[in-house]
Every structure is written in C-alpha cells, then in structure tokens.
Motif scaffolding. Structure first.
Motif, PDB file in Angstrom:
ATOM      1  N   ILE A  57       0.847  -1.196   0.000  1.00 55.72           N
ATOM      2  CA  ILE A  57       0.000   0.000   0.000  1.00 55.72           C
ATOM      3  C   ILE A  57       0.883   1.246   0.000  1.00 55.72           C
ATOM      4  N   GLY A  58       2.045   1.148   0.667  1.00 53.96           N
ATOM      5  CA  GLY A  58       2.995   2.260   0.647  1.00 53.96           C
ATOM      6  C   GLY A  58       3.527   2.516  -0.748  1.00 53.96           C
ATOM      7  N   SER A  59       3.843   1.437  -1.466  1.00 52.20           N
ATOM      8  CA  SER A  59       4.343   1.575  -2.840  1.00 52.20           C
ATOM      9  C   SER A  59       3.268   2.154  -3.754  1.00 52.20           C
ATOM     10  N   TYR A  60       2.029   1.753  -3.523  1.00 47.80           N
ATOM     11  CA  TYR A  60       0.919   2.295  -4.329  1.00 47.80           C
ATOM     12  C   TYR A  60       0.761   3.796  -4.087  1.00 47.80           C
ATOM     13  N   LEU A  61       0.883   4.203  -2.838  1.00 53.13           N
ATOM     14  CA  LEU A  61       0.713   5.615  -2.501  1.00 53.13           C
ATOM     15  C   LEU A  61       1.800   6.485  -3.135  1.00 53.13           C
ATOM     16  N   ILE A  62       2.964   5.902  -3.351  1.00 52.36           N
ATOM     17  CA  ILE A  62       4.076   6.667  -3.933  1.00 52.36           C
ATOM     18  C   ILE A  62       3.850   6.937  -5.420  1.00 52.36           C
ATOM     19  N   ALA A  63       3.464   5.899  -6.157  1.00 49.06           N
ATOM     20  CA  ALA A  63       3.406   6.037  -7.622  1.00 49.06           C
ATOM     21  C   ALA A  63       2.038   5.783  -8.235  1.00 49.06           C
ATOM     22  N   GLY A  64       1.132   5.157  -7.487  1.00 49.70           N
ATOM     23  CA  GLY A  64      -0.199   4.908  -8.029  1.00 49.70           C
ATOM     24  C   GLY A  64      -0.282   3.710  -8.950  1.00 49.70           C
ATOM     25  N   ASP A  65       0.705   2.820  -8.883  1.00 52.15           N
ATOM     26  CA  ASP A  65       0.698   1.622  -9.726  1.00 52.15           C
ATOM     27  C   ASP A  65      -0.357   0.645  -9.198  1.00 52.15           C
ATOM     28  N   GLU A  66      -1.318   0.301 -10.040  1.00 53.62           N
ATOM     29  CA  GLU A  66      -2.422  -0.561  -9.629  1.00 53.62           C
ATOM     30  C   GLU A  66      -1.953  -1.955  -9.206  1.00 53.62           C
ATOM     31  N   GLU A  67      -0.805  -2.366  -9.711  1.00 58.58           N
ATOM     32  CA  GLU A  67      -0.280  -3.690  -9.358  1.00 58.58           C
ATOM     33  C   GLU A  67      -0.054  -3.796  -7.851  1.00 58.58           C
ATOM     34  N   TYR A  68       0.414  -2.699  -7.238  1.00 61.33           N
ATOM     35  CA  TYR A  68       0.653  -2.706  -5.792  1.00 61.33           C
ATOM     36  C   TYR A  68      -0.653  -2.807  -5.009  1.00 61.33           C
ATOM     37  N   MET A  69      -1.693  -2.190  -5.519  1.00 59.60           N
ATOM     38  CA  MET A  69      -2.990  -2.279  -4.858  1.00 59.60           C
ATOM     39  C   MET A  69      -3.529  -3.708  -4.923  1.00 59.60           C
ATOM     40  N   GLU A  70      -3.294  -4.372  -6.040  1.00 61.43           N
ATOM     41  CA  GLU A  70      -3.725  -5.769  -6.172  1.00 61.43           C
ATOM     42  C   GLU A  70      -2.965  -6.663  -5.189  1.00 61.43           C
ATOM     43  N   LEU A  71      -1.665  -6.404  -5.048  1.00 64.31           N
ATOM     44  CA  LEU A  71      -0.863  -7.178  -4.094  1.00 64.31           C
ATOM     45  C   LEU A  71      -1.296  -6.894  -2.662  1.00 64.31           C
ATOM     46  N   PHE A  72      -1.635  -5.648  -2.407  1.00 59.19           N
ATOM     47  CA  PHE A  72      -2.142  -5.272  -1.082  1.00 59.19           C
ATOM     48  C   PHE A  72      -3.363  -6.116  -0.723  1.00 59.19           C
TER      49      PHE A  72
END
Length: 233
Positions: free
Chosen positions: A183-198
């Motif tokens: 979720i931290g990585s998603y907040l930095i760049a907005g990459d949807e892949e990180y949200m899916e992993l979250f």
C-alpha cells in the motif's frame, strides 16, 4: 700549610693574606670541595652511572591459558543463552498472542485514522492522486508496527500446544507487513499492481488467522475485551 696562588709563597692554613705579595687567599668550603670532586669524577667518566631502576626490561606478564579458556567458554554460553528464544508456558504464550493480535488491530486502526484525518476518500477502487502521498509516512509506520510485532513473536519459543498457532501468527504478521509495504508503494506512484498485491496479502492474512485457534469464539472475546481496554486507556 698552603701556597699563594699568585706568587707561590708558603702560607699558614689560617692566613687570609700572603705575607710576601699581600694577595687575598681564597679558600673553598668543605661542601664546595666535595661538589668539585663529584663534578670532576663525572667529567672523567663521561656520565653518571645509570640508575639501577632504569633501563631494566619489565618482565612480561604471564597469563593463565586455562583461565582464559574458561572465561571464553562462559562468554560464549552467555551469548547463546541470551540469544536463544525464551520458552513460554501455555498461559504466557496465550497472553502474548492475544496482545499481539490486539496491537495488530490497533496498527490497522492508526492507519485508518490517518486516512480519515487527511480527508482523502479511498473507496473500493480508489483513483490515485498526488494527495495520496501524504499517507506514505503512515503506511511506513504501519509496516514498522507489523515488523516489530513479528520480531517480538520470533523471540519466544511456544509450548508444544501452541507450536502450530505460533507459525500461523507469524504468517499473519508477515502477510500484514507485505500488505503495508504494497500500500505504501501504491501511494508513492499509483501503480495498480501494488494495490492488487495489497488486497492479496490482506486476504492471505485473513485466511491464516481463520485457521488459527485464536479465531474461535473464546479467544475472539478475549481479544476484543483487551482491545476495548487498550482503546479506552
């Protein structure tokens, strides 16, 4: 009896002046004479004898090899003992597990509070914006909280009855830690892949927890009771 240093005339030992030339007779005091002799002795030998206390080699200290070996062995045993996980009784482990689960829930609450305080709306399918970056620090704190809880749990050795539950709880905390990281990585760049992993790690943590004995009604009540006490305090 002495002699005049000017004319060589013989003079009495008590005379102050020479009877022939009238020169004053200069006499040395006894201590001056001794100093002169010492000086002459020093000059003739080149230097004074070295103080017998100086110049000697200091004897090397002898160490007892056996004593050193014993000290090293004790030190190694102490390091191993202090570094070994502490074995808990069933009651001690149960109390610790409940505390860990409560603090896990509190960590989640803190992150949710940070979202609410920011005024950012994150729905089921959030659309990333620059505003999300203000939640990066709370996300890092969330990950750190899970990491600390995991480290604490790893430092204990569970009783036989809770061995499986111990491994399960570690998996829950590890999944939550990865969840927070993504979720931290998603907040930095907005990459949807990180949200899916979250979401994937969040579901994984729930599955591990559902398999645990701490998911049954008895322990759930204890967790919620402790949670209420900690939030009130």
């Amino acid at each position: 009896m002495g002699f005049c240093t000017q004319c060589g005339n013989s003079i009495e030992a008590t005379s102050r002046f020479c009877g022939k030339c009238g020169s004053e007779i200069k006499r040395q005091e006894p201590n001056q004479s001794l100093q002169a002799e010492n000086k002459q002795s020093t000059n003739s030998s080149g230097s004074r004898l070295q103080d017998p206390m100086h110049g000697q080699n200091t004897p090397k200290r002898k160490y007892d090899k056996k004593a050193i070996g014993i000290i090293l062995a004790i030190s190694i045993c102490l390091i191993i003992y202090l570094g070994s996980p502490k074995k808990l009784t069933e009651q001690e482990y149960q109390d610790l597990a409940i505390e860990i689960l409560v603090k896990d829930k509190l960590a989640m609450d803190n992150f949710s509070d940070a979202i609410d305080y920011s005024g950012i709306y994150m729905g089921l399918e959030p659309e990333w914006s620059e505003e999300y970056k203000q939640l990066i620090e709370p996300a890092k704190n969330l990950e750190k909280d899970f990491e600390d809880l995991s480290d604490r749990l790893e430092k204990v050795k569970p009783p036989e009855y809770f061995v499986y539950e111990h491994e399960n709880l570690l998996k829950v905390l590890n999944a939550h830690k990865n969840m927070a990281s993504n979720i931290g990585s998603y907040l930095i760049a907005g990459d949807e892949e990180y949200m899916e992993l979250f979401e994937e790690y969040e579901n994984t943590a729930d599955e591990y927890l559902d398999e645990s004995i701490f998911a049954n009604e008895k322990y759930e009540e204890q967790v919620m009771e402790t949670y209420r006490k900690m939030t009130i305090d």
